[in-house]
Design a protein around this motif. Structure first.
Motif, PDB file in Angstrom:
ATOM      1  N   GLY A 117       0.813  -1.205   0.000  1.00 53.10           N
ATOM      2  CA  GLY A 117       0.000   0.000   0.000  1.00 53.10           C
ATOM      3  C   GLY A 117       0.849   1.258   0.000  1.00 53.10           C
ATOM      4  N   THR A 118       0.170   2.390   0.109  1.00 53.23           N
ATOM      5  CA  THR A 118       0.821   3.696   0.061  1.00 53.23           C
ATOM      6  C   THR A 118       0.474   4.494   1.307  1.00 53.23           C
TER       7      THR A 118
ATOM      8  N   VAL B 247       9.011   0.011   5.293  1.00 55.73           N
ATOM      9  CA  VAL B 247       9.218   0.904   4.149  1.00 55.73           C
ATOM     10  C   VAL B 247      10.695   0.855   3.782  1.00 55.73           C
ATOM     11  N   ASP B 248      10.988   1.105   2.528  1.00 54.31           N
ATOM     12  CA  ASP B 248      12.359   0.945   2.036  1.00 54.31           C
ATOM     13  C   ASP B 248      13.350   1.886   2.709  1.00 54.31           C
TER      14      ASP B 248
ATOM     15  N   ARG C 280      13.587  -1.656  10.174  1.00 53.89           N
ATOM     16  CA  ARG C 280      12.644  -1.120  11.158  1.00 53.89           C
ATOM     17  C   ARG C 280      11.223  -1.530  10.789  1.00 53.89           C
ATOM     18  N   THR C 281      10.464  -1.946  11.796  1.00 54.32           N
ATOM     19  CA  THR C 281       9.087  -2.378  11.593  1.00 54.32           C
ATOM     20  C   THR C 281       8.135  -1.414  12.281  1.00 54.32           C
ATOM     21  N   PHE C 282       7.101  -1.001  11.559  1.00 52.36           N
ATOM     22  CA  PHE C 282       6.071  -0.122  12.086  1.00 52.36           C
ATOM     23  C   PHE C 282       4.786  -0.923  12.307  1.00 52.36           C
TER      24      PHE C 282
ATOM     25  N   LEU D 174       7.354   8.777   8.763  1.00 49.82           N
ATOM     26  CA  LEU D 174       6.802   8.359   7.479  1.00 49.82           C
ATOM     27  C   LEU D 174       6.303   9.550   6.676  1.00 49.82           C
ATOM     28  N   LEU D 175       6.530   9.490   5.367  1.00 44.26           N
ATOM     29  CA  LEU D 175       6.136  10.570   4.468  1.00 44.26           C
ATOM     30  C   LEU D 175       5.068  10.076   3.494  1.00 44.26           C
ATOM     31  N   PRO D 176       4.194  10.975   3.038  1.00 43.78           N
ATOM     32  CA  PRO D 176       3.182  10.576   2.057  1.00 43.78           C
ATOM     33  C   PRO D 176       3.813   9.965   0.810  1.00 43.78           C
ATOM     34  N   ALA D 177       3.144   8.968   0.266  1.00 38.36           N
ATOM     35  CA  ALA D 177       3.518   8.276  -0.974  1.00 38.36           C
ATOM     36  C   ALA D 177       4.572   7.194  -0.766  1.00 38.36           C
ATOM     37  N   MET D 178       5.089   7.003   0.463  1.00 35.82           N
ATOM     38  CA  MET D 178       6.002   5.890   0.694  1.00 35.82           C
ATOM     39  C   MET D 178       5.266   4.564   0.495  1.00 35.82           C
ATOM     40  N   THR D 179       5.972   3.586  -0.057  1.00 36.85           N
ATOM     41  CA  THR D 179       5.397   2.263  -0.273  1.00 36.85           C
ATOM     42  C   THR D 179       5.533   1.422   0.995  1.00 36.85           C
ATOM     43  N   ALA D 180       4.422   0.898   1.467  1.00 32.11           N
ATOM     44  CA  ALA D 180       4.399   0.081   2.685  1.00 32.11           C
ATOM     45  C   ALA D 180       4.118  -1.367   2.325  1.00 32.11           C
TER      46      ALA D 180
END
Length: 378
Positions: free
Chosen positions: A58-59, A224-225, A230-232, A280-286
């Motif tokens: 997701g994003t 996220v890359d 690190r795990t959220f 986390l920033l908008p548009a990052m791939t999760a």
């Protein structure tokens, strides 16, 4: 050489040949047994904790965001904020060129003054019988229309001052001064975007084969890359009731164009994100793992030990006193529960401590065990 000598040598040759054949057969059988042993692994049924998950991609996006545009068409005179600036609701963020609207307002003000004067005169003349009722009503109509026009021009002039509709941060570069801001309902000019980055969520796509296991409130982890290792954490907050392309809706043009090309059906799942450090920033791939089920202290075996046939799922149980070559095994059907990445829960058919034989294919490509390797039953 006499006949007795020839017979003696023939008998001796036969004995040597028989010994050689027997030795080779014994060696071959030993090699075959060793090969079978090398292709069989024994595992012990034990209790452990299992976790069943659904994978999705997701994003990252803010929960609340707004695109700031203009209600009128005018050129941008100045932009008072820049990217990453923190703004408050009601704060002036841009100003449009209002010269044309100021001129229109002056004209509307003159029109109001003129029609008010005419109305007052018509009202006086009507009171002394010099004007008809119809003429008075026409003068009143012109006066009301002029006031409405003035109100409209004053409203348009006020729209030249652009304010922030919410608290947040300016995301991305705003439009620059001199840009024409065009009004419109379908495609207005976006002057800037403001988002509340204190609350984020993931919009993930889940395969139709997995969507039935997902429930609101389930916990999830994701990576996220940019933050390797690190795990959220996140929580499922919403599950869409239609697929991402509305392929079921034959009246939808989007569904018509996409149904022929999309071979896999996906559903949107929204997850609320825990990001106390605001990393986390908008548009990052999760890359998301949704925990759909968990079991503590339950019987489990490796998935590689599970096989299937027309009757159901089974395992090969190594009997007491059997050699590792797997010659003494029992085919036993089992009832399975949840699956993790490597293990499957056993609800019935095995006991703690049972030993299972897992057979692997030899280099020649043939399997040394009985029955085909089985995965999760469909």
């Amino acid at each position: 050489m006499n006949i007795k000598g020839k017979v003696k040598w023939l008998v001796l040759g036969a004995v040597v040949l028989a010994a050689a054949v027997g030795g080779y057969s014994y060696y071959s059988s030993q090699q075959e047994a060793a090969q079978r042993a090398a292709n069989v692994e024994l595992v012990t049924v034990s209790r452990q904790s299992l976790k069943s998950t659904v994978s999705a991609t997701g994003t990252i996006r803010p929960v609340d965001s707004v695109e700031v545009s203009s209600k009128i068409t005018a050129r941008i005179k100045s932009v008072l904020v820049k990217e990453n600036d923190v703004v408050k609701a009601g704060q002036t963020v841009a100003i449009l060129d209002g010269k044309d609207y100021e001129a229109t307002k002056d004209q509307a003000s003159y029109k109001v003054a003129n029609t008010r004067s005419k109305y007052n005169r018509a009202e006086y003349l009507y009171s002394i019988g010099a004007k008809s009722k119809e003429e008075l009503e026409d003068a009143e109509y012109d006066y009301d229309t002029a006031e409405s026009s003035l109100s409209k021009t004053e409203s348009d002039l006020a729209e030249t001052v652009i304010t922030a509709p919410m608290d947040g941060i300016v995301v991305g570069e705003p439009k620059t001064a001199g840009t024409m801001a065009v009004q419109g309902n379908s495609n207005p000019t976006v002057i800037m975007t403001i988002a509340d980055l204190s609350r984020k969520q993931i919009l993930a796509k889940v395969d139709e084969t997995d969507i039935g296991s997902v429930r609101v409130g389930q916990k999830a982890t994701f990576t996220v890359d940019t933050y390797t290792g690190r795990t959220f954490t996140a929580t499922v907050s919403k599950i869409s009731q239609t697929d991402v392309t509305n392929s079921w809706n034959t009246n939808s043009s989007n569904a018509t164009s996409s149904s022929s090309s999309a071979s896999v059906i996906y559903y949107y799942v929204v997850l609320d994100v825990d990001d106390p450090d605001n990393l986390l920033l908008p548009a990052m791939t999760a890359r998301v793992e949704i925990v759909t089920d968990e079991k503590e202290n339950t019987l489990a075996v490796p998935i590689s030990a599970l096989k299937t046939d027309s009757t159901g799922s089974y395992v090969m149980v190594q009997l007491e006193g059997a050699g590792k070559d797997g010659t003494s095994q029992e085919k036993r059907y089992v009832t399975t529960g949840i699956y993790s990445d490597e293990y499957v829960e056993i609800l019935d058919g095995l006991s703690d401590g049972d030993r299972l034989a897992i057979s692997y294919k030899s280099k020649s490509g043939s399997s040394s065990g009985k029955g085909g390797m089985g995965g999760p039953p469909m």
